[in-house]
Design a protein around this motif. Structure first.
Motif, PDB file in Angstrom:
ATOM      1  N   LEU A 276       0.830  -1.206   0.000  1.00  0.00           N
ATOM      2  CA  LEU A 276       0.000   0.000   0.000  1.00  0.00           C
ATOM      3  C   LEU A 276       0.866   1.257   0.000  1.00  0.00           C
ATOM      4  CD1 LEU A 276      -2.702  -1.115   2.597  1.00  0.00           C
ATOM      5  CD2 LEU A 276      -3.048  -0.791   0.149  1.00  0.00           C
ATOM      6  N   GLU A 277       1.884   1.267   0.877  1.00  0.00           N
ATOM      7  CA  GLU A 277       2.746   2.440   0.949  1.00  0.00           C
ATOM      8  C   GLU A 277       3.522   2.641  -0.348  1.00  0.00           C
ATOM      9  OE1 GLU A 277       3.687   2.801   5.747  1.00  0.00           O
ATOM     10  OE2 GLU A 277       5.125   1.762   4.458  1.00  0.00           O
ATOM     11  N   CYS A 278       3.925   1.540  -0.966  1.00  0.00           N
ATOM     12  CA  CYS A 278       4.662   1.645  -2.230  1.00  0.00           C
ATOM     13  C   CYS A 278       3.787   2.269  -3.318  1.00  0.00           C
ATOM     14  CB  CYS A 278       5.149   0.263  -2.648  1.00  0.00           C
ATOM     15  SG  CYS A 278       6.161   0.254  -4.132  1.00  0.00           S
ATOM     16  N   SER A 279       2.515   1.811  -3.418  1.00  0.00           N
ATOM     17  CA  SER A 279       1.590   2.368  -4.416  1.00  0.00           C
ATOM     18  C   SER A 279       1.378   3.859  -4.161  1.00  0.00           C
ATOM     19  CB  SER A 279       0.252   1.630  -4.359  1.00  0.00           C
ATOM     20  OG  SER A 279       0.426   0.264  -4.671  1.00  0.00           O
ATOM     21  N   ARG A 280       1.126   4.209  -2.909  1.00  0.00           N
ATOM     22  CA  ARG A 280       0.900   5.612  -2.577  1.00  0.00           C
ATOM     23  C   ARG A 280       2.134   6.465  -2.868  1.00  0.00           C
ATOM     24  NH1 ARG A 280       1.062   6.965   3.600  1.00  0.00           N
ATOM     25  NH2 ARG A 280       3.211   6.452   3.031  1.00  0.00           N
ATOM     26  N   ASP A 281       3.285   5.952  -2.435  1.00  0.00           N
ATOM     27  CA  ASP A 281       4.506   6.741  -2.593  1.00  0.00           C
ATOM     28  C   ASP A 281       4.879   6.922  -4.059  1.00  0.00           C
ATOM     29  OD1 ASP A 281       4.483   6.733   0.137  1.00  0.00           O
ATOM     30  OD2 ASP A 281       6.101   5.262   0.363  1.00  0.00           O
TER      31      ASP A 281
ATOM     32  N   SER B 273      -3.356  11.538  -1.097  1.00  0.00           N
ATOM     33  CA  SER B 273      -3.169  11.335   0.345  1.00  0.00           C
ATOM     34  C   SER B 273      -4.472  10.934   1.020  1.00  0.00           C
ATOM     35  CB  SER B 273      -2.613  12.613   0.968  1.00  0.00           C
ATOM     36  OG  SER B 273      -2.443  12.456   2.367  1.00  0.00           O
ATOM     37  N   ASN B 274      -5.571  11.572   0.643  1.00  0.00           N
ATOM     38  CA  ASN B 274      -6.870  11.237   1.239  1.00  0.00           C
ATOM     39  C   ASN B 274      -7.308   9.835   0.866  1.00  0.00           C
ATOM     40  OD1 ASN B 274      -7.058  13.725   2.478  1.00  0.00           O
ATOM     41  ND2 ASN B 274      -8.147  14.683   0.754  1.00  0.00           N
ATOM     42  N   TYR B 275      -7.010   9.438  -0.393  1.00  0.00           N
ATOM     43  CA  TYR B 275      -7.419   8.105  -0.842  1.00  0.00           C
ATOM     44  C   TYR B 275      -6.689   7.031  -0.025  1.00  0.00           C
ATOM     45  CZ  TYR B 275      -8.631   4.266  -3.949  1.00  0.00           C
ATOM     46  OH  TYR B 275      -9.102   3.081  -4.461  1.00  0.00           O
ATOM     47  N   PHE B 276      -5.425   7.324   0.335  1.00  0.00           N
ATOM     48  CA  PHE B 276      -4.630   6.341   1.093  1.00  0.00           C
ATOM     49  C   PHE B 276      -4.550   6.687   2.582  1.00  0.00           C
ATOM     50  CE2 PHE B 276      -3.019   5.633  -3.193  1.00  0.00           C
ATOM     51  CZ  PHE B 276      -2.819   4.269  -3.241  1.00  0.00           C
ATOM     52  N   GLU B 277      -5.543   7.432   3.087  1.00  0.00           N
ATOM     53  CA  GLU B 277      -5.449   7.886   4.477  1.00  0.00           C
ATOM     54  C   GLU B 277      -5.459   6.740   5.485  1.00  0.00           C
ATOM     55  OE1 GLU B 277      -8.690  10.374   5.438  1.00  0.00           O
ATOM     56  OE2 GLU B 277     -10.245   8.928   4.823  1.00  0.00           O
ATOM     57  N   ASP B 278      -6.090   5.609   5.145  1.00  0.00           N
ATOM     58  CA  ASP B 278      -6.117   4.470   6.082  1.00  0.00           C
ATOM     59  C   ASP B 278      -4.756   3.798   6.226  1.00  0.00           C
ATOM     60  OD1 ASP B 278      -8.785   4.894   6.529  1.00  0.00           O
ATOM     61  OD2 ASP B 278      -9.438   3.464   4.989  1.00  0.00           O
ATOM     62  N   VAL B 279      -3.860   4.046   5.262  1.00  0.00           N
ATOM     63  CA  VAL B 279      -2.547   3.397   5.315  1.00  0.00           C
ATOM     64  C   VAL B 279      -1.757   3.871   6.535  1.00  0.00           C
ATOM     65  CG1 VAL B 279      -0.349   3.118   4.120  1.00  0.00           C
ATOM     66  CG2 VAL B 279      -2.493   3.068   2.831  1.00  0.00           C
TER      67      VAL B 279
ATOM     68  N   GLY C  89       5.031  10.665   6.530  1.00  0.00           N
ATOM     69  CA  GLY C  89       5.345   9.688   7.581  1.00  0.00           C
ATOM     70  C   GLY C  89       6.762   9.167   7.547  1.00  0.00           C
ATOM     71  N   ARG C  90       7.536   9.620   6.562  1.00  0.00           N
ATOM     72  CA  ARG C  90       8.926   9.183   6.473  1.00  0.00           C
ATOM     73  C   ARG C  90       9.860  10.310   6.927  1.00  0.00           C
ATOM     74  NH1 ARG C  90       9.494   3.702   6.109  1.00  0.00           N
ATOM     75  NH2 ARG C  90       7.903   2.885   4.704  1.00  0.00           N
TER      76      ARG C  90
END
Length: 751
Positions: free
Chosen positions: A148-153, A174-180, A239-240
């Motif tokens: 998930l983080e890889c797709s978002r990043d 960012s909003n789409y992946f907010e649950d990550v 987050g990094r």
């Protein structure tokens, strides 16, 4: 050059002069010349070789410089060609801008296509990841999270590359992946929970701990990669860096601190030994945990973590913090000793950090002290203050208890040799011994300090002991019937002094590294001797109070006509000395000698008081014989009592006086008196006058002649070790006394 030549010639002249100092050396001139020629040839050969080597080096250097010059010219020419090519290609690069934009757009579209499946399945993957986290399938959950983080990043990175100022699209992603981010936080909580229970987990399920470490290592690699990409592109995902590795060590440090802080289960109000129990529990926990770290946990972490040394430092720091907190509390004296003993001795011993199972992994000598030296000094100072106060109270109570025993109607206990004693020395030195044993557990210097304090307090205590003994005697003199066992308890007091001496010497041998006497030791020795000697004096006073009536009968008319005063004196003294035999050496010997001396002195005092004046030769003979007999009685008695070497001399003084009385020829009186003076040179003129007055037949002229002659030939008694007559007074006849005596004589004549 000329100066060098002159120096060479001068040197040569000196060498030749040194070779040709004797005439026989002229025969060897040719030999010297050949030797010098060989040396010259050798030196010239070495010089030629050195110069040739230098020339070869210079030739090689010149060749290399020439080659370098040619290479520089070639490089300069190549750089000029490159510069021309670059100027010609600038226009071409500007024409390729559209191609570059197309490539970027293609890359973004390719990334979108690649992550398209993941983008549409984000809700499903989030749910699966959440379920895996709840089931403690941490590795699988982390793999899903990484996807998930890889797709978002990747999407955010491509958007950043295309248009870094377009924040709306970035917010959309960012909003789409907010649950990550929530999944990441939830997974982190699980990791920290496992680490907090690492000591239990590593024994029950070490694979769980290994999984946690693997996840953290993965995140560390991703952090490094993202930081490197930020340096190149300026973009870093939200987050990094997570810095989970640093967080892991913080959690482990907190876990260790909690472990140490949670060992206290009791307080002083509940258990007086709370600190001892706390320190023992801490010792056991630390040792057990470090053994687990060495044998199990080290295998769950990568070698470069240096796991054991890290945990070793964590436990050391946690224990140090906890000990400092304890030291800051208001500790009692025994608690201070327990804490310092644990800190200074137990902590680095084989029972804890120096355990053989840990020695291969660490060096305890490198450990810093748990407590700073100023804190240790402050604790020791507080202990000394408290100990001083406590020991003063203990000694006071011990003395009060002993004083109560002095009033008992039963005799004091006797030791195995039959000597009377009380429990006071045992109680006092048991207190000292216990505190010195405790002090010895801390260090040698502190032990010496406590010993000095004990001796100082002992000196003050003995002064009070002496005062109480004096009061005890004075109370007894007010009513000699009470206490019933006064003599026996006074003997016990004397014996206690000897016991105190022996106990003090024993403590010094056992706990002092110095054998040199101190002022405190001398003061104690002096006080003990004074107490013992005063006690002996009190006992002798008791004896002579009973003998007073019988001593007053000596050298009186009653005594001359037949009295049993000396028999009674001897029986009384012997009876008292049956009890005095229970006095320890050397005081019993000194007391016997002093008793004999006092008996003799009192006897001679009776003579000097002129209670009787012999009327005729028969009375003088009878009185002298009685005195000689009584001197023999004293001699026999005190020889039996082992009064010492002075027995004959002291008893001989009575016999010598008797010889003066016994003499029948007055013309020889001067010789007899001279013999007496030669034996006892401390005798004074008034003593001689009193003796002649008691004799009753010496005329005034004879007395003056004897006194005058003795005055002219006065003998010094400075060398006499124990004078007899020195302290014997001779009562002077005042006018009132003479008037009284005259009246009594007149009344007697009239009657």
């Amino acid at each position: 050059m000329e100066e060098t030549s002159r120096e060479a010639v001068a040197t040569a002249v000196q060498r030749v002069a040194g070779m040709l100092q004797r005439s026989d050396q002229l025969d060897k001139v040719e030999q010297y010349r050949r030797r010098e020629a060989r040396k010259k040839a050798s030196v010239e050969a070495r010089l030629k070789a050195a110069i040739q080597s230098q020339l070869d080096g210079v030739r090689t250097g010149l060749t290399q410089l020439h080659c370098a010059l040619l290479d520089v010219k070639d490089i300069q020419s190549s750089l000029a060609d490159v510069s021309n090519d670059w100027r010609q290609s600038i226009n071409t690069i500007e024409n390729l801008k559209d191609v570059k934009d197309a490539v970027v757009q293609h890359s973004q579209l390719a990334s979108a296509v690649e992550n398209l499946k993941n983008i549409f399945s984000v809700p499903e993957i989030v749910a699966e990841t959440q379920q895996l986290i709840e089931q403690a399938e941490l590795l699988q959950a982390h793999r899903k999270l990484m996807e998930l983080e890889c797709s978002r990043d990747d999407l955010m990175y491509e958007q950043y590359r295309m248009d870094s100022k377009n924040t709306s699209d970035m917010h959309l992603i960012s909003n789409y992946f907010e649950d990550v981010q929530g999944l990441s936080d939830e997974l982190a909580k699980q990791l920290w929970m496992v680490l907090q229970r690492s000591m239990v987990t590593v024994r029950r399920d070490p694979t769980m701990l290994v999984s946690v470490v693997r996840i953290i290592e993965r995140e560390e690699k991703i952090d490094r990669r993202m930081v490197d990409r930020k340096k190149q592109s300026g973009f870093i995902p939200p987050g990094r860096p997570k810095r989970w590795k640093d967080k892991m060590f913080e959690v482990l440090e907190g876990t260790v601190s909690t472990r140490i802080e949670g060992t206290q289960a009791l307080t002083r109000d509940v258990d007086r030994m709370w600190l001892v129990r706390l320190l023992e529990i801490t010792r056991k926990y630390v040792l057990d945990d470090l053994i687990i770290v060495k044998n199990l946990m080290v295998q769950c972490f990568p070698p470069h973590y240096n796991t054991f040394n890290r945990f070793f430092s964590l436990y050391h720091n946690a224990v140090s913090t906890r000990v400092k907190e304890l030291a800051a509390e208001d500790l009692e004296a025994n608690e201070i000793v327990s804490l310092l003993t644990w800190v200074l001795n137990t902590y680095k011993s084989v029972e804890m950090m120096g355990n053989p199972e840990l020695q291969s992994e660490c060096d305890i000598n490198q450990l810093e002290s748990l407590l700073p030296q100023d804190v240790v000094d402050n604790l020791l100072s507080n202990y000394i203050k408290t100990f001083t106060s406590n020991i003063t109270g203990w000694l006071r109570k011990a003395l009060e208890t002993d004083k109560k025993d002095w009033q008992k109607e039963t005799e004091p206990e006797a030791d195995q040799d039959g000597y009377y004693q009380t429990t006071l020395p045992a109680i006092v030195f048991q207190m000292f011994e216990q505190n010195l044993q405790v002090a010895a557990q801390i260090n040698g210097d502190f032990k010496e300090q406590v010993l000095k304090l004990c001796l100082k307090q002992m000196n003050s205590f003995l002064i009070r002991y002496r005062e109480e003994a004096v009061l005890y005697k004075e109370d007894h003199l007010r009513n000699r019937q009470l206490p019933q066992c006064y003599v026996q308890y006074m003997i016990a007091i004397i014996n206690n002094c000897q016991t105190f001496k022996e106990s003090i010497n024993s403590l010094k041998r056992k706990y002092s590294q110095s054998s040199e006497p101190t002022d405190s030791n001398a003061a104690i020795e002096k006080t003990l001797n004074e107490v013992a000697k005063e006690g002996c004096q009190f006992l002798l006073d008791e004896v002579f109070l009973d003998l007073e009536h019988h001593l007053n009968e000596l050298l009186t008319r009653k005594w001359l006509t037949g009295s049993h005063a000396v028999d009674t004196i001897c029986v009384t003294v012997e009876d008292y000395f049956n009890d005095f035999n229970k006095i320890k050496k050397p005081f019993n010997q000194e007391m016997t000698s002093e008793a004999l001396r006092r008996v003799v002195v009192e006897y001679i005092k009776a003579v000097m008081q002129k209670r009787i004046t012999f009327k005729n030769a028969d009375e003088r003979r009878e009185g002298a014989e009685r005195m000689i007999k009584e001197a023999d009685q004293f001699k026999f008695l005190f020889s039996k009592l082992a009064a010492g070497e002075d027995t004959d001399r002291l008893c001989g003084a009575i016999a010598a006086i008797a010889e003066v009385f016994k003499l029948t020829d007055p013309t020889l009186l001067f010789l007899e008196v001279t013999t007496l003076v030669s034996k006892y040179p401390d005798i004074r003129e008034e003593h001689i006058q009193a003796l002649l007055a008691v004799r009753g037949d010496a005329s005034r002229e004879m007395r003056q002649m004897i006194i005058g002659t003795l005055s002219e030939n006065k003998v010094s008694y400075a060398g006499v070790t124990q004078p007899i007559f020195k302290d014997i007074p001779v009562p002077t006849i005042t006018m009132t006394t003479m008037t009284t005596m005259t009246s009594m004589a007149t009344a007697k004549l009239l009657k």
